[in-house]
Scaffold this motif. Structure first.
Motif, PDB file in Angstrom:
ATOM      1  N   GLY A  67       5.084   6.238  -8.382  1.00  0.00           N
ATOM      2  CA  GLY A  67       5.499   5.644  -9.647  1.00  0.00           C
ATOM      3  C   GLY A  67       6.182   6.593 -10.607  1.00  0.00           C
ATOM      4  N   MET A  68       6.400   7.855 -10.215  1.00  0.00           N
ATOM      5  CA  MET A  68       7.008   8.835 -11.127  1.00  0.00           C
ATOM      6  C   MET A  68       8.516   8.659 -11.250  1.00  0.00           C
ATOM      7  SD  MET A  68       5.049  12.410 -10.216  1.00  0.00           S
ATOM      8  CE  MET A  68       5.667  12.406  -8.533  1.00  0.00           C
ATOM      9  N   GLY A  69       9.152   8.137 -10.184  1.00  0.00           N
ATOM     10  CA  GLY A  69      10.599   8.005 -10.196  1.00  0.00           C
ATOM     11  C   GLY A  69      11.335   9.293  -9.904  1.00  0.00           C
ATOM     12  N   PHE A  70      10.594  10.316  -9.455  1.00  0.00           N
ATOM     13  CA  PHE A  70      11.222  11.625  -9.235  1.00  0.00           C
ATOM     14  C   PHE A  70      12.324  11.554  -8.187  1.00  0.00           C
ATOM     15  CE2 PHE A  70      11.506  15.441  -6.576  1.00  0.00           C
ATOM     16  CZ  PHE A  70      11.872  16.377  -7.519  1.00  0.00           C
ATOM     17  N   VAL A 118      15.380   7.321  -1.068  1.00  0.00           N
ATOM     18  CA  VAL A 118      14.832   5.999  -1.396  1.00  0.00           C
ATOM     19  C   VAL A 118      13.492   5.796  -0.691  1.00  0.00           C
ATOM     20  CG1 VAL A 118      15.181   3.516  -1.122  1.00  0.00           C
ATOM     21  CG2 VAL A 118      17.079   4.955  -1.873  1.00  0.00           C
ATOM     22  N   ALA A 119      13.437   6.180   0.589  1.00  0.00           N
ATOM     23  CA  ALA A 119      12.196   6.035   1.354  1.00  0.00           C
ATOM     24  C   ALA A 119      11.104   6.950   0.813  1.00  0.00           C
ATOM     25  CB  ALA A 119      12.461   6.334   2.831  1.00  0.00           C
ATOM     26  N   LEU A 120      11.456   8.167   0.438  1.00  0.00           N
ATOM     27  CA  LEU A 120      10.473   9.099  -0.116  1.00  0.00           C
ATOM     28  C   LEU A 120       9.896   8.588  -1.431  1.00  0.00           C
ATOM     29  CD1 LEU A 120      12.284  12.482   0.647  1.00  0.00           C
ATOM     30  CD2 LEU A 120      10.049  11.790   1.552  1.00  0.00           C
ATOM     31  N   GLU A 121      10.727   7.955  -2.230  1.00  0.00           N
ATOM     32  CA  GLU A 121      10.246   7.398  -3.497  1.00  0.00           C
ATOM     33  C   GLU A 121       9.157   6.355  -3.241  1.00  0.00           C
ATOM     34  OE1 GLU A 121       9.563   6.824  -7.348  1.00  0.00           O
ATOM     35  OE2 GLU A 121      10.990   8.323  -6.620  1.00  0.00           O
ATOM     36  N   LYS A 122       9.332   5.537  -2.214  1.00  0.00           N
ATOM     37  CA  LYS A 122       8.359   4.490  -1.914  1.00  0.00           C
ATOM     38  C   LYS A 122       7.038   5.067  -1.407  1.00  0.00           C
ATOM     39  CE  LYS A 122      11.861   1.019  -0.765  1.00  0.00           C
ATOM     40  NZ  LYS A 122      12.449   0.195   0.319  1.00  0.00           N
ATOM     41  N   VAL A 123       7.130   6.161  -0.633  1.00  0.00           N
ATOM     42  CA  VAL A 123       5.935   6.687   0.031  1.00  0.00           C
ATOM     43  C   VAL A 123       5.250   7.789  -0.770  1.00  0.00           C
ATOM     44  CG1 VAL A 123       5.129   7.916   2.101  1.00  0.00           C
ATOM     45  CG2 VAL A 123       6.752   6.030   2.312  1.00  0.00           C
ATOM     46  N   LEU A 124       6.047   8.662  -1.396  1.00  0.00           N
ATOM     47  CA  LEU A 124       5.481   9.806  -2.116  1.00  0.00           C
ATOM     48  C   LEU A 124       5.666   9.738  -3.629  1.00  0.00           C
ATOM     49  CD1 LEU A 124       6.537  12.860   0.124  1.00  0.00           C
ATOM     50  CD2 LEU A 124       4.340  11.666   0.099  1.00  0.00           C
ATOM     51  N   GLY A 125       6.488   8.812  -4.093  1.00  0.00           N
ATOM     52  CA  GLY A 125       6.873   8.802  -5.507  1.00  0.00           C
ATOM     53  C   GLY A 125       5.746   8.570  -6.480  1.00  0.00           C
TER      54      GLY A 125
END
Length: 278
Positions: A71-74, A62-69
């Motif tokens: 907007g891709m949702g990967f 969840v944290a990685l999505e916010k920082v590295l995502g």
């Protein structure tokens, strides 16, 4: 703490996430320490992730999505697949079916069904099993089991029936406090509109019939309205799809249900157990 053997046994989703994190981190020009600070983890945790030594937790994804995502949702999508990597091998074919099912009929004979376990009950059960597991693996399995409960909040809602042998309720796992919490949790779940909980009493066989003697089972109605049966024993599993066999299990489940206490009586029994231990 990361385990060295994970580097050899890490699943494909865990490896893909690790490689993606490494690539995106380097694209930003960040060190492992910088990424760790950005998502609330240590540099050692990022290193363990990137070297496959420790699969990412759900919270880390969840944290990685916010920082590295970007907007891709990967990383959001990866949560399901990384979770599958963590499950025991015999459970991996069934797990996606459970999460997408429109109906589940569960019969548990030895311990509380995994979908209805509290975290402490699950930790005591998994941690006390044989062969003994490293603490890190116990925590991975506990987290994966707790995440299965997303099914209760899913839209559209799944209809869940569960029948517990009375001996399941009286078999102590962990401690008296763990059991008090477990009974209270079962009572709370039993009151949900999409859940039907029944108890098969110890004296059920005194009438001359006992339909539960063949052991526990899970009946699944898929989103496509196919009907399947899942069986698991001694770390082995079987997924049954043949309509004739599924029908036999469904009829047996119906007999078990008919011999069980009704939902109101079952809830009363669980609440009495919880009250007696206060």
């Amino acid at each position: 703490m990361a385990r060295a053997e994970n580097k050899e046994t890490a699943g494909p989703a865990t490896r893909l996430v690790a490689d993606m994190v490494r690539m995106l981190r380097k694209r930003k020009g960040w060190t492992q320490e910088q990424l760790g600070k950005a998502i609330g983890y240590t540099a050692a945790a990022i290193s363990a992730l990137e070297t496959y030594a420790q699969p990412p937790s759900d919270a880390m994804l969840v944290a990685l999505e916010k920082v590295l995502g970007d907007g891709m949702g990967f990383f959001e999508q990866a949560r399901l697949y990384v979770r599958l990597d963590k499950y025991p091998e015999q459970f991996k074919d069934y797990a996606p079916l459970e999460q997408k099912a429109v109906g589940l009929s569960l019969y548990a004979t030895l311990v509380v069904h995994g979908l209805f376990q509290t975290e402490e009950y699950a930790r005591a059960l998994i941690g006390g099993g044989y062969p003994p597991l490293p603490d890190e693996r116990v925590e991975e399995l506990v987290e994966a089991r707790m995440l299965r409960k997303e099914l209760f909040e899913r839209k559209p809602v799944a209809l869940i029936e569960v029948i517990l042998e009375e001996s399941v309720l009286t078999r102590a796992v962990g401690s008296k406090e763990v059991m008090r919490e477990q009974w209270a949790y079962l009572a709370e779940r039993a009151k949900r509109r999409n859940v039907t909980l029944q108890v098969l009493p110890l004296e059920a066989g005194l009438s001359g019939e006992y339909a539960g003697g063949h052991g526990e089972m899970t009946l699944v109605e898929t989103a496509q309205h196919d009907h399947l049966v899942y069986l698991e024993a001694q770390e082995e599993s079987l997924l049954i799809k043949e309509p004739a066999k599924v029908s036999t299990y469904a009829q047996r489940y119906a007999r078990i249900r008919a011999q069980a206490l009704d939902p109101r009586e079952s809830l009363g029994l669980i609440e009495r157990l919880a009250g007696d231990q206060r």
